[in-house]
Design a protein around this motif. Structure first.
Motif: not given
Length: 283
Positions: A146, A151, A164
Motif C-alpha cells: 500500500i 489500496s 490506505d
C-alpha cells in the motif's frame, strides 16, 4: 488517473464458498453458491471502483516455491484432492472462469511455483506510479504494497474496508512499507508461520518504529533494554529472517498480460449475475 483492479481469485472463491448462507444449485443440481457469490461481489466492487482495467489471478496447481524455503509454509491448508464436489470450492472454479470470459475479464492461473500474491505485486510494482490500484483480498500480506496509489479492498458487503496508508498505521501501528517486517516478527497463522516468541503486535510495532525493519532490529540487539525481548530475538534470528523472505513480495514475476490487454468496459446489461449464469449455461 486510470484504475486497475487486481483480484486475488482463490481468496474471493473461498470467501464465497464458505461465506454464503446456503448452497445454491444450478443445472444438474450442481452447487453454484460460490459462483453466485464471486460474481455478485465482483460486480459490486466494479460498480464501486469503476476500474479501467481488471485482472483476476488464481493460484495454479504447481505449488509454491516458498515451501522449499520452509516446509511448514501453508502446511496447515486443507488438501482438496479427494474431497467430494459438494464440499470442494475448486469444483466451481471452471464455471467462474467461464463467467469471467463471458464478461471479458482477463484471468490467469500462476505457474512455475509463483503465487497470486507474486503476480499481483508485480502489477503493482509496474503500474503504481501510473494508475490507482485496488487489490481485492482479505490477505494481509498485501498491506505491504500500500502507498498513495495502492489500496487493499477487503470485501465484506456493507462492512467492506478499504485500507490506505493511514488505516494500516491506525490498525497495526506500523507503516505499510514495514508491514512485511511486522508479520515476520509476529507470525502468520493463516500461512502456518510462527513468529518470534514473546514478540506480540505491540512489541513488534514498537521495535520497528524505533529501529526499522527486521535486519535493523537484529543489528541493534545490544541496544534493546528489555532482557527477555533481547534474548528471544537473539535465539530466533534465523526464524525472523526466513519469515521475512517468505512474506516479502518483491514484484519480480513476469506479467501474464500487458496493461492494454486488461481494459474493461462495464456493461450494465451484460454484467448482471443471473444473466451471466443463464447465458453461460450454469443455470
Amino acid at each position: 488517473m486510470e484504475r486497475l483492479l487486481l483480484v486475488d481469485g482463490h481468496n474471493l472463491l473461498f470467501q464465497m464458498f464458505y461465506g454464503m448462507p446456503a448452497k445454491i444449485l444450478g443445472r444438474d443440481n450442481k452447487p453454484i453458491h460460490a459462483i453466485v457469490g464471486f460474481l455478485g461481489a465482483l460486480l459490486k466492487i466494479i460498480k464501486n471502483i469503476e476500474p479501467s482495467n481488471i485482472v483476476v489471478i488464481f493460484d495454479g496447481e504447481s505449488g509454491s516455491n516458498r515451501a522449499e524455503i520452509n516446509p511448514e509454509y501453508k502446511a496447515n491448508r486443507t488438501d482438496y484432492t479427494d474431497i467430494e464436489e459438494i464440499d470442494n470450492p475448486f469444483s466451481q472454479l471452471e464455471d467462474i472462469m467461464k463467467s469471467l470470459e463471458y464478461i471479458n475479464i482477463r484471468y490467469f492461473e500462476t505457474i512455475n511455483g509463483f503465487e497470486a500474491d507474486d503476480v499481483i505485486a508485480s502489477y503493482v510494482k509496474m503500474y503504481r506510479e501510473k494508475m490507482k490500484i485496488f487489490i481485492v483480498s482479505n490477505d494481509t500480506d498485501f498491506l505491504q504494497l500500500i502507498d498513495k496509489n495502492v489500496s487493499l479492498y477487503v470485501y465484506r458487503g456493507k462492512n467492506t474496508v478499504i485500507y490506505d496508508e493511514e488505516k494500516v498505521f491506525e490498525r497495526y501501528g506500523v507503516k505499510s512499507a514495514m508491514f512485511a517486517d511486522y508479520k515476520a516478527l509476529v507470525g502468520d497463522k493463516s500461512d502456518n508461520l510462527k513468529g518470534v516468541p514473546k514478540v506480540g503486535p505491540k512489541t513488534a510495532a514498537k521495535l520497528i518504529n524505533q529501529y526499522g525493519g527486521v535486519h535493523n532490529i537484529l543489528e541493534n540487539l545490544t541496544n534493546i533494554q528489555l532482557p527477555s525481548i533481547k534474548a528471544t530475538l537473539n535465539e530466533n534470528i534465523a526464524r525472523a529472517k526466513v519469515n521475512l523472505d517468505l512474506i516479502k513480495l518483491t514484484g519480480n514475476v513476469p506479467l501474464p498480460f500487458l496493461i492494454d490487454d486488461t481494459i474493461y468496459n462495464y456493461n450494465n446489461e451484460k454484467s448482471a449475475t443471473m444473466k451471466i449464469l443463464k447465458d453461460t449455461g450454469i443455470v
